[in-house]
Structures are given as C-alpha cells and as structure tokens.
Design a protein around this motif. Sequence first.
Motif, PDB file in Angstrom:
ATOM      1  N   VAL A   1       5.741 -11.042 -18.623  1.00 42.89           N
ATOM      2  CA  VAL A   1       6.196 -12.211 -17.854  1.00 42.89           C
ATOM      3  C   VAL A   1       5.744 -12.199 -16.393  1.00 42.89           C
ATOM      4  O   VAL A   1       5.950 -13.178 -15.682  1.00 42.89           O
ATOM      5  N   GLY A   2       5.178 -11.087 -15.929  1.00 40.22           N
ATOM      6  CA  GLY A   2       4.756 -10.997 -14.540  1.00 40.22           C
ATOM      7  C   GLY A   2       5.835 -10.390 -13.652  1.00 40.22           C
ATOM      8  O   GLY A   2       7.019 -10.371 -13.999  1.00 40.22           O
ATOM      9  N   SER A   3       5.429  -9.904 -12.508  1.00 40.22           N
ATOM     10  CA  SER A   3       6.354  -9.212 -11.613  1.00 40.22           C
ATOM     11  C   SER A   3       7.224 -10.160 -10.794  1.00 40.22           C
ATOM     12  O   SER A   3       8.257  -9.755 -10.261  1.00 40.22           O
ATOM     13  N   ALA A   4       6.836 -11.432 -10.687  1.00 39.71           N
ATOM     14  CA  ALA A   4       7.601 -12.380  -9.862  1.00 39.71           C
ATOM     15  C   ALA A   4       9.013 -12.562 -10.400  1.00 39.71           C
ATOM     16  O   ALA A   4       9.969 -12.697  -9.619  1.00 39.71           O
ATOM     17  N   ILE A   5       9.172 -12.577 -11.711  1.00 42.24           N
ATOM     18  CA  ILE A   5      10.501 -12.749 -12.312  1.00 42.24           C
ATOM     19  C   ILE A   5      11.380 -11.545 -11.991  1.00 42.24           C
ATOM     20  O   ILE A   5      12.577 -11.688 -11.716  1.00 42.24           O
ATOM     21  N   VAL A   6      10.786 -10.361 -11.999  1.00 41.77           N
ATOM     22  CA  VAL A   6      11.544  -9.159 -11.662  1.00 41.77           C
ATOM     23  C   VAL A   6      11.958  -9.193 -10.193  1.00 41.77           C
ATOM     24  O   VAL A   6      13.094  -8.856  -9.838  1.00 41.77           O
ATOM     25  N   SER A   7      11.056  -9.628  -9.325  1.00 43.91           N
ATOM     26  CA  SER A   7      11.380  -9.741  -7.897  1.00 43.91           C
ATOM     27  C   SER A   7      12.507 -10.750  -7.680  1.00 43.91           C
ATOM     28  O   SER A   7      13.410 -10.522  -6.865  1.00 43.91           O
ATOM     29  N   LYS A   8      12.468 -11.849  -8.433  1.00 39.56           N
ATOM     30  CA  LYS A   8      13.532 -12.856  -8.330  1.00 39.56           C
ATOM     31  C   LYS A   8      14.872 -12.258  -8.757  1.00 39.56           C
ATOM     32  O   LYS A   8      15.912 -12.506  -8.122  1.00 39.56           O
ATOM     33  N   ALA A   9      14.840 -11.469  -9.815  1.00 35.46           N
ATOM     34  CA  ALA A   9      16.070 -10.837 -10.313  1.00 35.46           C
ATOM     35  C   ALA A   9      16.682  -9.919  -9.277  1.00 35.46           C
ATOM     36  O   ALA A   9      17.909  -9.830  -9.155  1.00 35.46           O
ATOM     37  N   ASN A  10      15.842  -9.238  -8.515  1.00 31.67           N
ATOM     38  CA  ASN A  10      16.329  -8.293  -7.512  1.00 31.67           C
ATOM     39  C   ASN A  10      17.069  -8.981  -6.371  1.00 31.67           C
ATOM     40  O   ASN A  10      17.780  -8.314  -5.603  1.00 31.67           O
ATOM     41  N   ASN A  11      16.907 -10.295  -6.259  1.00 28.91           N
ATOM     42  CA  ASN A  11      17.589 -11.055  -5.205  1.00 28.91           C
ATOM     43  C   ASN A  11      18.824 -11.796  -5.702  1.00 28.91           C
ATOM     44  O   ASN A  11      19.399 -12.611  -4.983  1.00 28.91           O
ATOM     45  N   ILE A  12      19.204 -11.520  -6.961  1.00 27.68           N
ATOM     46  CA  ILE A  12      20.398 -12.149  -7.533  1.00 27.68           C
ATOM     47  C   ILE A  12      21.507 -11.105  -7.627  1.00 27.68           C
ATOM     48  O   ILE A  12      21.310 -10.025  -8.193  1.00 27.68           O
ATOM     49  N   ARG A  13      22.666 -11.399  -7.072  1.00 30.96           N
ATOM     50  CA  ARG A  13      23.792 -10.484  -7.171  1.00 30.96           C
ATOM     51  C   ARG A  13      24.229 -10.385  -8.631  1.00 30.96           C
ATOM     52  O   ARG A  13      24.298 -11.380  -9.350  1.00 30.96           O
ATOM     53  N   THR A  14      24.512  -9.166  -9.050  1.00 34.31           N
ATOM     54  CA  THR A  14      24.922  -8.936 -10.432  1.00 34.31           C
ATOM     55  C   THR A  14      26.136  -9.779 -10.802  1.00 34.31           C
ATOM     56  O   THR A  14      26.204 -10.355 -11.896  1.00 34.31           O
TER      57      THR A  14
ATOM     58  N   THR B   1       5.178  -3.562 -21.347  1.00 37.96           N
ATOM     59  CA  THR B   1       6.267  -3.614 -20.374  1.00 37.96           C
ATOM     60  C   THR B   1       6.663  -5.070 -20.159  1.00 37.96           C
ATOM     61  O   THR B   1       5.867  -5.981 -20.404  1.00 37.96           O
ATOM     62  N   LEU B   2       7.873  -5.279 -19.686  1.00 37.33           N
ATOM     63  CA  LEU B   2       8.311  -6.651 -19.429  1.00 37.33           C
ATOM     64  C   LEU B   2       7.436  -7.300 -18.356  1.00 37.33           C
ATOM     65  O   LEU B   2       7.112  -8.491 -18.452  1.00 37.33           O
ATOM     66  N   GLU B   3       7.040  -6.523 -17.345  1.00 36.05           N
ATOM     67  CA  GLU B   3       6.189  -7.067 -16.285  1.00 36.05           C
ATOM     68  C   GLU B   3       4.844  -7.535 -16.846  1.00 36.05           C
ATOM     69  O   GLU B   3       4.304  -8.553 -16.393  1.00 36.05           O
ATOM     70  N   LYS B   4       4.307  -6.812 -17.824  1.00 33.92           N
ATOM     71  CA  LYS B   4       3.052  -7.216 -18.451  1.00 33.92           C
ATOM     72  C   LYS B   4       3.215  -8.554 -19.152  1.00 33.92           C
ATOM     73  O   LYS B   4       2.316  -9.409 -19.125  1.00 33.92           O
TER      74      LYS B   4
ATOM     75  N   CYS C   1       3.957   5.936 -22.064  1.00 26.43           N
ATOM     76  CA  CYS C   1       2.884   5.611 -23.000  1.00 26.43           C
ATOM     77  C   CYS C   1       2.566   4.116 -22.953  1.00 26.43           C
ATOM     78  O   CYS C   1       1.395   3.716 -22.871  1.00 26.43           O
ATOM     79  N   ILE C   2       3.600   3.293 -22.988  1.00 28.00           N
ATOM     80  CA  ILE C   2       3.398   1.836 -22.951  1.00 28.00           C
ATOM     81  C   ILE C   2       2.853   1.401 -21.600  1.00 28.00           C
ATOM     82  O   ILE C   2       1.955   0.551 -21.517  1.00 28.00           O
ATOM     83  N   SER C   3       3.367   1.974 -20.538  1.00 27.22           N
ATOM     84  CA  SER C   3       2.891   1.622 -19.197  1.00 27.22           C
ATOM     85  C   SER C   3       1.417   1.961 -19.035  1.00 27.22           C
ATOM     86  O   SER C   3       0.658   1.195 -18.436  1.00 27.22           O
ATOM     87  N   TYR C   4       1.005   3.094 -19.587  1.00 26.83           N
ATOM     88  CA  TYR C   4      -0.381   3.551 -19.435  1.00 26.83           C
ATOM     89  C   TYR C   4      -1.343   2.716 -20.276  1.00 26.83           C
ATOM     90  O   TYR C   4      -2.415   2.320 -19.814  1.00 26.83           O
ATOM     91  N   ASP C   5      -0.953   2.426 -21.522  1.00 30.20           N
ATOM     92  CA  ASP C   5      -1.840   1.713 -22.441  1.00 30.20           C
ATOM     93  C   ASP C   5      -1.696   0.193 -22.358  1.00 30.20           C
ATOM     94  O   ASP C   5      -2.481  -0.533 -22.968  1.00 30.20           O
ATOM     95  N   HIS C   6      -0.662  -0.276 -21.677  1.00 30.81           N
ATOM     96  CA  HIS C   6      -0.407  -1.714 -21.468  1.00 30.81           C
ATOM     97  C   HIS C   6       0.113  -2.425 -22.725  1.00 30.81           C
ATOM     98  O   HIS C   6       1.165  -3.036 -22.688  1.00 30.81           O
ATOM     99  N   ILE C   7      -0.648  -2.376 -23.803  1.00 30.78           N
ATOM    100  CA  ILE C   7      -0.201  -2.965 -25.067  1.00 30.78           C
ATOM    101  C   ILE C   7      -0.459  -1.928 -26.157  1.00 30.78           C
ATOM    102  O   ILE C   7      -1.594  -1.489 -26.338  1.00 30.78           O
TER     103      ILE C   7
END
Length: 213
Positions: free
Chosen positions: A170-183, A165-168, A101-107
Amino acid sequence: MKTIGFCIASNDNRIFNLKNYYGNYIQNHTGNIDTDPWEWRIRSVKEVDFMVYGKLFYKKAGWITTDWLPMFLSIRRNGKTFEEMYYDGSFSQMEKQIYDCISYDHIVSVNDIKNKLNCNKSDYSKFNTALTNLQMRMLITVYDEAHKISTNGQIYGWPVTLFCTLEKKVGSAIVSKANNIRTEDAFDAIYEHIKKLNPKVEYQQVKKFIWGK
C-alpha cells in the motif's frame, strides 16, 4: 466493500460477515469468480488497489480498505516499526526470521519462506502461528498467489500464497498517516462504524476484533 470498509471473510458472525450483506448473492466453493468468496480473496488483491487481504480478525482472514487501514494500523502497530516491536519482546525469533525474509525478497511464497528458513514438519505449527501473528499486527499481507511449476514447465498442485510487507502493498504514506492518528481516536471511529453496521454488537467482541487480540 468500500461501503462496509472492513469485513471478516468467514461466516463468523460476532461482528458481521459477507453473508450479512451479500447473502443472496454468495455461492460458496463453486469456482465462480463473481459469486464465490474464495475467488474474491485473490481478486481483491490482484484486481483492485483499495484494500488488503489476510488474517486480520480473530486470526481469521478478512479485508480492510485503504480508507480504514490507517486507523487499524494506529491500533495494531501503535506507531512502532517491526524492529522496535521485536526489541520490545513482542515477536519471537521465528517471526523475525519470516519478516526479515519477506522484507529482503519483497514478494515471496510461503513455500520459499519455509525453504529459506529450513523449516521441517516439526516447525510447521510454530511457522503458521508466526505467519498469522505478523498478519494480525499488519506487518505483512497477502500479495498474490502462484502455482507450482514442475521441471518440465507444467503447473501442478494447489496455488501457494505470496506475501509482502504492508508497505510494499500500500505504500509508506498510509503508515505515516497512521502514525499521526491517536489510538483512542482510531478505536472510537472504528467502533462507531461497527455499531452502525451491527447495532447489537457486543463491546468485548468489538475490542477483540479491533485490537486483534
């Protein structure tokens, strides 16, 4: 907040809270936008772009700045999308319906989500738990708040929270950066920062704080 990096919004002192840093400055429930933390929660998402706010620690509200967000994302999401986590069995059907629902409606407001999902009072407990879990996994976040408007255009009642959504937010770049950090690296960096802020902190509480479990 930029110096602290992340903080729980309540008086929970298992890690640290606002009173540890602004105790002489805080005046709770006064409505003063400069000194009341209740007012800070919405100001933080409306007036600045370097932090997110929502239920992030111990299923309670808090803040994380965008400097630290990729490290928490690395841990909470572990490089997975919502769909991957859902098919892994990490989320319920209610959580999927809310996220979709949130993804579809954005806000979208909490009330509108409930209406779209046809929730009745017997569903509210399950709904609130699902909404909290999605925030804890850092898939959705608070975007703003809005007032209800009557049919004659008058504002009434308490304001309602708007989510996106979090991507909405802060943007997707932060998520992409997170994917390159070892847990493991993310955990160590957060833990070391916490120890600087609170040298007496208990390790088990830190684990719960960081992992969101």
